[in-house]
Design a protein around this motif. Structure first.
Motif, PDB file in Angstrom:
ATOM      1  N   GLY A   1       0.710  -1.024  -0.483  1.00 28.63           N
ATOM      2  CA  GLY A   1       0.451   0.349   0.194  1.00 28.63           C
ATOM      3  C   GLY A   1       0.619   1.022  -0.030  1.00 28.63           C
ATOM      4  N   LYS A   2       1.536   1.487  -0.010  1.00 30.47           N
ATOM      5  CA  LYS A   2       2.900   2.264   0.459  1.00 30.47           C
ATOM      6  C   LYS A   2       3.594   3.175  -0.684  1.00 30.47           C
ATOM      7  CE  LYS A   2       5.837   1.698   4.289  1.00 30.47           C
ATOM      8  NZ  LYS A   2       6.985   0.857   4.908  1.00 30.47           N
ATOM      9  N   LEU A   3       2.949   2.404  -2.241  1.00 30.12           N
ATOM     10  CA  LEU A   3       3.424   2.608  -3.167  1.00 30.12           C
ATOM     11  C   LEU A   3       2.630   3.417  -3.870  1.00 30.12           C
ATOM     12  CD1 LEU A   3       4.663  -0.703  -5.200  1.00 30.12           C
ATOM     13  CD2 LEU A   3       5.576   1.042  -4.253  1.00 30.12           C
ATOM     14  N   GLY A   4       0.910   2.812  -3.418  1.00 31.83           N
ATOM     15  CA  GLY A   4      -0.327   4.208  -3.870  1.00 31.83           C
ATOM     16  C   GLY A   4      -1.037   3.492  -5.021  1.00 31.83           C
ATOM     17  N   TYR A   5      -0.605   2.580  -5.762  1.00 33.84           N
ATOM     18  CA  TYR A   5      -1.520   2.552  -6.425  1.00 33.84           C
ATOM     19  C   TYR A   5      -2.771   1.443  -6.574  1.00 33.84           C
ATOM     20  CZ  TYR A   5       3.309   1.256  -8.743  1.00 33.84           C
ATOM     21  OH  TYR A   5       4.872   1.912  -9.127  1.00 33.84           O
ATOM     22  N   LYS A   6      -3.001   1.656  -8.193  1.00 38.26           N
ATOM     23  CA  LYS A   6      -5.077   1.607  -7.665  1.00 38.26           C
ATOM     24  C   LYS A   6      -4.803  -0.609  -8.195  1.00 38.26           C
ATOM     25  CE  LYS A   6      -8.308   2.050 -10.771  1.00 38.26           C
ATOM     26  NZ  LYS A   6      -9.197   1.901 -12.459  1.00 38.26           N
ATOM     27  N   LYS A   7      -5.206  -0.640  -7.109  1.00 41.40           N
ATOM     28  CA  LYS A   7      -5.956  -1.688  -7.325  1.00 41.40           C
ATOM     29  C   LYS A   7      -7.156  -2.377  -8.081  1.00 41.40           C
ATOM     30  CE  LYS A   7      -5.277  -2.879  -2.609  1.00 41.40           C
ATOM     31  NZ  LYS A   7      -5.662  -3.904  -0.959  1.00 41.40           N
ATOM     32  N   VAL A   8      -6.131  -3.376  -9.645  1.00 42.95           N
ATOM     33  CA  VAL A   8      -7.439  -3.614 -10.827  1.00 42.95           C
ATOM     34  C   VAL A   8      -7.431  -4.863 -10.038  1.00 42.95           C
ATOM     35  CG1 VAL A   8      -7.715  -3.817 -13.050  1.00 42.95           C
ATOM     36  CG2 VAL A   8      -5.601  -1.990 -12.252  1.00 42.95           C
ATOM     37  N   LYS A   9      -6.568  -5.670  -9.846  1.00 44.51           N
ATOM     38  CA  LYS A   9      -7.171  -7.264  -9.296  1.00 44.51           C
ATOM     39  C   LYS A   9      -6.786  -7.123  -7.929  1.00 44.51           C
ATOM     40  CE  LYS A   9      -6.263 -11.361 -10.668  1.00 44.51           C
ATOM     41  NZ  LYS A   9      -8.341 -12.631 -10.934  1.00 44.51           N
TER      42      LYS A   9
ATOM     43  N   MET B   1      -2.749 -25.029  -0.324  1.00 49.27           N
ATOM     44  CA  MET B   1      -3.596 -25.920  -0.470  1.00 49.27           C
ATOM     45  C   MET B   1      -2.007 -27.064  -0.303  1.00 49.27           C
ATOM     46  SD  MET B   1      -5.776 -24.782   0.978  1.00 49.27           S
ATOM     47  CE  MET B   1      -6.999 -26.990   1.134  1.00 49.27           C
ATOM     48  N   ASP B   2      -0.953 -26.915  -0.549  1.00 50.03           N
ATOM     49  CA  ASP B   2       0.350 -28.004  -0.385  1.00 50.03           C
ATOM     50  C   ASP B   2       0.269 -28.161   1.390  1.00 50.03           C
ATOM     51  OD1 ASP B   2       1.450 -26.245   0.213  1.00 50.03           O
ATOM     52  OD2 ASP B   2       3.059 -25.899  -1.836  1.00 50.03           O
ATOM     53  N   SER B   3       1.502 -29.017   1.246  1.00 51.94           N
ATOM     54  CA  SER B   3       1.455 -29.285   2.638  1.00 51.94           C
ATOM     55  C   SER B   3       2.297 -28.113   3.369  1.00 51.94           C
ATOM     56  CB  SER B   3       2.797 -31.148   1.892  1.00 51.94           C
ATOM     57  OG  SER B   3       3.723 -30.449   2.074  1.00 51.94           O
ATOM     58  N   SER B   4       2.977 -27.857   2.658  1.00 55.49           N
ATOM     59  CA  SER B   4       3.599 -26.976   3.341  1.00 55.49           C
ATOM     60  C   SER B   4       2.753 -25.384   3.579  1.00 55.49           C
ATOM     61  CB  SER B   4       4.578 -25.869   2.136  1.00 55.49           C
ATOM     62  OG  SER B   4       5.092 -25.024   3.382  1.00 55.49           O
ATOM     63  N   GLY B   5       2.061 -24.819   2.359  1.00 56.62           N
ATOM     64  CA  GLY B   5       0.927 -24.286   2.958  1.00 56.62           C
ATOM     65  C   GLY B   5       0.450 -24.367   3.704  1.00 56.62           C
ATOM     66  N   VAL B   6      -0.479 -25.905   3.969  1.00 52.37           N
ATOM     67  CA  VAL B   6      -1.019 -26.156   5.250  1.00 52.37           C
ATOM     68  C   VAL B   6      -1.069 -26.046   6.042  1.00 52.37           C
ATOM     69  CG1 VAL B   6      -2.379 -27.981   5.909  1.00 52.37           C
ATOM     70  CG2 VAL B   6      -3.205 -27.346   3.602  1.00 52.37           C
ATOM     71  N   LYS B   7       0.513 -26.707   6.422  1.00 57.16           N
ATOM     72  CA  LYS B   7       1.567 -26.109   7.758  1.00 57.16           C
ATOM     73  C   LYS B   7       1.387 -25.095   8.470  1.00 57.16           C
ATOM     74  CE  LYS B   7       5.694 -28.189   9.651  1.00 57.16           C
ATOM     75  NZ  LYS B   7       6.754 -29.049   9.306  1.00 57.16           N
ATOM     76  N   ASN B   8       2.052 -24.293   6.990  1.00 57.26           N
ATOM     77  CA  ASN B   8       2.245 -22.722   7.792  1.00 57.26           C
ATOM     78  C   ASN B   8       1.298 -22.425   7.877  1.00 57.26           C
ATOM     79  OD1 ASN B   8       5.150 -23.183   8.326  1.00 57.26           O
ATOM     80  ND2 ASN B   8       5.625 -24.347   6.137  1.00 57.26           N
ATOM     81  N   GLY B   9      -0.029 -21.929   7.447  1.00 53.61           N
ATOM     82  CA  GLY B   9      -1.337 -21.125   7.250  1.00 53.61           C
ATOM     83  C   GLY B   9      -1.045 -20.193   6.268  1.00 53.61           C
ATOM     84  N   GLU B  10      -0.615 -20.388   5.127  1.00 52.47           N
ATOM     85  CA  GLU B  10       0.114 -19.987   4.073  1.00 52.47           C
ATOM     86  C   GLU B  10      -1.014 -19.176   3.036  1.00 52.47           C
ATOM     87  OE1 GLU B  10       4.996 -20.393   3.907  1.00 52.47           O
ATOM     88  OE2 GLU B  10       3.080 -22.089   3.012  1.00 52.47           O
ATOM     89  N   VAL B  11      -1.173 -18.679   2.827  1.00 53.29           N
ATOM     90  CA  VAL B  11      -1.954 -18.016   1.333  1.00 53.29           C
ATOM     91  C   VAL B  11      -1.685 -17.273   0.561  1.00 53.29           C
ATOM     92  CG1 VAL B  11      -3.925 -17.431   2.903  1.00 53.29           C
ATOM     93  CG2 VAL B  11      -2.540 -15.861   2.483  1.00 53.29           C
ATOM     94  N   TYR B  12      -2.058 -17.191  -1.289  1.00 56.49           N
ATOM     95  CA  TYR B  12      -1.709 -17.195  -2.212  1.00 56.49           C
ATOM     96  C   TYR B  12      -2.018 -15.633  -2.529  1.00 56.49           C
ATOM     97  CZ  TYR B  12       0.597 -20.972  -4.503  1.00 56.49           C
ATOM     98  OH  TYR B  12       1.901 -22.356  -4.253  1.00 56.49           O
ATOM     99  N   LEU B  13      -1.197 -14.610  -3.101  1.00 58.48           N
ATOM    100  CA  LEU B  13      -2.240 -13.226  -3.617  1.00 58.48           C
ATOM    101  C   LEU B  13      -1.522 -12.749  -4.723  1.00 58.48           C
ATOM    102  CD1 LEU B  13      -2.674 -10.549  -2.972  1.00 58.48           C
ATOM    103  CD2 LEU B  13      -0.403  -9.836  -2.443  1.00 58.48           C
ATOM    104  N   THR B  14      -2.867 -12.677  -5.938  1.00 61.22           N
ATOM    105  CA  THR B  14      -1.886 -12.796  -7.133  1.00 61.22           C
ATOM    106  C   THR B  14      -2.505 -10.669  -6.788  1.00 61.22           C
ATOM    107  OG1 THR B  14      -2.652 -14.852  -8.161  1.00 61.22           O
ATOM    108  CG2 THR B  14      -2.534 -12.631  -9.701  1.00 61.22           C
TER     109      THR B  14
END
Length: 367
Positions: free
Chosen positions: A330-338, A345-358
């Motif tokens: 958010g420091k960039l001050g860019y417009k969110k288009v998406k 959902m892989d083993s590492s993601g489930v174990k560490n409570g990870e999420v993806y951001l696009t």
């Protein structure tokens, strides 16, 4: 009494004469040139210069205490810290053994096959590397032809395999980006909100009045994004590292341009000349927050007004995305288009409570 007066007069004359002689001797001593000192040997001059430079460097790092009270610094501590992480190759001196190994070569002869040593230094902040005066080994036979399509097969005889465990592209995992049939389908389909297919990207740019001509793919692997964009007459340059596999060679064999630079390196692009910057899987939560901030602001430097920043499947812990990375972006001050978030959902993601951001963000035309 007359005898006494004569003796006193004689003593007075002797004292005056002595003073005159002393003054004359002193004057002649001052006017005469002292003998020249013997010349200082060159190696001693070099050592003195080195000692003087070291003292000056230590003085700048640790200035002497002042009698006046020290004023609080207005520079954030994290910025001061990062200046010692990856400034103008100063980290080279922190790894003398690696540096000595890299510079242990015979001038005007063949360079050793030490790309692994070079990348070890680069990943530790020693970049750009010191120049060398040796000849890099290349393949002995030039391929007769190269694929016209950037999704054609990769030729094994165009790579020096000595430094790799695998000795052909077929030995490498297809999930690393070396299977061209698989790569042809990448970035083309839409399965979840985390996906941004090439066609959708082009449509979004057109709807926002942005012409895509030049771009940069940070951590782009074998250059698949650049390959797709090439088919749409868009030039994308890919930064990549050869971590156990010939990624740079694969990018070049596809008729694309690889940049062999680490993530902490200042992007070798002029200010405000790019229409698009994509950050692939190499940009994720494992990057220190301070380094991530400098990376984002360097992206802002090279993007023109109205250009796009695409964070493609950036992963982090869910709590960190909310508390750390979202405010950082958010420091960039860019417009969110998406802006789409989904569970990893892989083993590492489930174990560490990870999420993806696009996220597809547009830089303001003016600030």
């Amino acid at each position: 009494m007359g005898y006494t007066m004569g003796l006193n007069l004689l003593l007075l004359v002797a004292m005056v004469a002595t003073n005159i002689l002393s003054l004359y001797h002193l004057s002649s001593t001052l006017q005469s040139k002292p003998p020249l000192p013997p010349p200082v040997p060159d190696h001693l001059l070099h050592q003195l210069t080195t000692i003087r430079a070291t003292i000056n460097h230590l003085t700048r790092l640790h200035p002497p205490p002042s009698s006046t009270p020290k004023q609080p610094s207005t520079i954030p501590s994290d910025l001061l810290l990062y200046t010692h992480i990856s400034t103008i190759a100063s980290a080279c001196h922190n790894y003398p053994d690696l540096l000595h190994k890299y510079m242990n070569y015979t001038p005007l002869k063949s360079c050793p096959l030490d790309s692994d040593v070079a990348e070890s230094l680069m990943l530790r902040g020693c970049h750009p590397l010191p120049r060398r005066r040796c000849f890099v080994k290349t393949v002995s036979k030039i391929p007769n032809s190269l694929p016209v399509s950037p999704f054609g097969g990769l030729q094994d005889n165009a790579v020096l395999w000595n430094v790799y465990k695998c000795k052909s592209f077929g030995c490498l995992s297809p999930f690393l980006g070396f299977d061209m049939k698989r790569e042809k389908d990448q970035l083309m389909g839409y399965k979840t909100d985390l996906d941004l297919p090439i066609q959708q990207l082009l449509q979004v740019a057109k709807s926002h009045g942005v012409v895509l001509r030049l771009g940069l793919d940070i951590g782009g692997g074998t250059g698949t994004f650049a390959a797709h964009m090439k088919l749409h007459n868009v030039t994308i340059v890919t930064t990549t590292m050869n971590l156990g596999a010939p990624y740079n060679e694969a990018v070049a064999l596809r008729g694309l341009v690889p940049l062999h630079v680490p993530l902490q390196q200042r992007l070798p692009v002029f200010d405000g000349v790019l229409d698009l910057v994509r950050c692939g899987h190499a940009v994720n939560r494992w990057i220190p927050v301070a380094a991530m901030e400098f990376l984002l602001f360097d992206v802002d430097r090279v993007l023109r007004g109205g250009g796009f920043l695409w964070l493609d499947h950036f992963f982090s812990k869910a709590a960190d995305l909310e508390k750390v990375f979202t405010p950082l972006i958010g420091k960039l001050g860019y417009k969110k288009v998406k802006w789409a978030v989904g569970n990893k959902m892989d083993s590492s993601g489930v174990k560490n409570g990870e999420v993806y951001l696009t996220a597809l963000l547009q830089k303001p035309v003016s600030k």
